[in-house]
Enzyme design. Sequence first.
Site, PDB file in Angstrom:
ATOM      1  N   HIS A  90       0.823  -1.200   0.000  1.00  0.00           N
ATOM      2  CA  HIS A  90       0.000   0.000   0.000  1.00  0.00           C
ATOM      3  C   HIS A  90       0.862   1.257   0.000  1.00  0.00           C
ATOM      4  O   HIS A  90       1.928   1.308   0.617  1.00  0.00           O
ATOM      5  CB  HIS A  90      -0.893   0.036   1.250  1.00  0.00           C
ATOM      6  CG  HIS A  90      -2.179  -0.719   1.100  1.00  0.00           C
ATOM      7  ND1 HIS A  90      -3.065  -0.493   0.081  1.00  0.00           N
ATOM      8  CD2 HIS A  90      -2.729  -1.698   1.875  1.00  0.00           C
ATOM      9  CE1 HIS A  90      -4.109  -1.293   0.221  1.00  0.00           C
ATOM     10  NE2 HIS A  90      -3.931  -2.043   1.293  1.00  0.00           N
ATOM     11  N   CYS A 150       0.749   3.182  -4.714  1.00  0.00           N
ATOM     12  CA  CYS A 150       0.262   4.488  -5.129  1.00  0.00           C
ATOM     13  C   CYS A 150       0.084   5.373  -3.910  1.00  0.00           C
ATOM     14  O   CYS A 150       0.165   4.924  -2.776  1.00  0.00           O
ATOM     15  CB  CYS A 150      -1.042   4.365  -5.899  1.00  0.00           C
ATOM     16  SG  CYS A 150      -2.431   3.934  -4.873  1.00  0.00           S
TER      17      CYS A 150
END
Length: 322
Positions: A90, A150
């Site tokens: 993540h 991201c």
Amino acid sequence: MPESPSAVRRALLIGINSYPNLTKFEQLEGCVNDVQLMAGILKDGFGFPADNVSTLTDEAATRDGILSAMESLAGKVGENDIVVMHYSGHGSQMTDREGDEPDGIDETIVPHDAGRDPLPNVDITDDEINEWLLRVSDKTPYVTLLFDCCHSGTIARDAFGGKARHLKPVTRPIAELPPSPVASGQTRGAHKESGPSGWMPLSKRYVLIAGCRDDESSYEYKDPESNAQHGALTYFLSRALIEATPGTTYRDVYERVRPAVTANSAKQQPQMEGALDRELFGVHDIEPMRFAPIVARDGQTVSVAAGAAHGLTVGSEWTVYP
């Protein structure tokens, strides 16, 4: 520049599927596969000694575990060593504590032990990574960074149901966050010549390949042959690395990977900056061939994607390649 006989190839690969402090929806599937895939490619295809390829996955990839591994790698790096850091997991954002971000937000990677309110924040910020990179690049300019995550704060899935590697940001006020661990003058904003990502000053000849723009999402992708999940960036990058030949540069690979990733999801456009014309995991910069692609043909007449700004004027002579 010839590769130093004493130069050593070193890699740190981090992959996190399991986040015990997050919801079931926020668990990932392909990050550990990414680590295993990249470890094999670096060892078998690019001569990285097995003992020098460190991997951290799931329970081992806590905040302390990641920072300890980064510190250990920085301590081992010698002059002109070839260094790779790959992160799959993540990405997120948090309140900027150093005051160097115009938007007041730092980008982060999210360790295994991370959570969201009311749990303590243990994300690792871009400033912390940048501080480490500056120390490593003082020893060697041959640093490659691969971030398959991201920094978007929007929870979403793509049209194919692939999981997005992003997490909602930590927006707590500075008073409710732990003190910044970053030394004064070592933040990204302190370096005016940083590239578009802001990770490092451009004077340090690194290479960075990131999964997407900072306002987009990085998605997972299922290998159609094995059905194994991977990050889309890592999957298509691995295909290009396997097929690379001597003299293949980062630019060559990127020009193959970016359209493949974006074809999987139009919301994801990989980014690259740094020494684009360097040979893959090497030290040689290769002058690229100058060319203009033909975009249309009508009999013996062709249309070229170039103009006067590129030196294409009446009377210009060009060589045609198959």
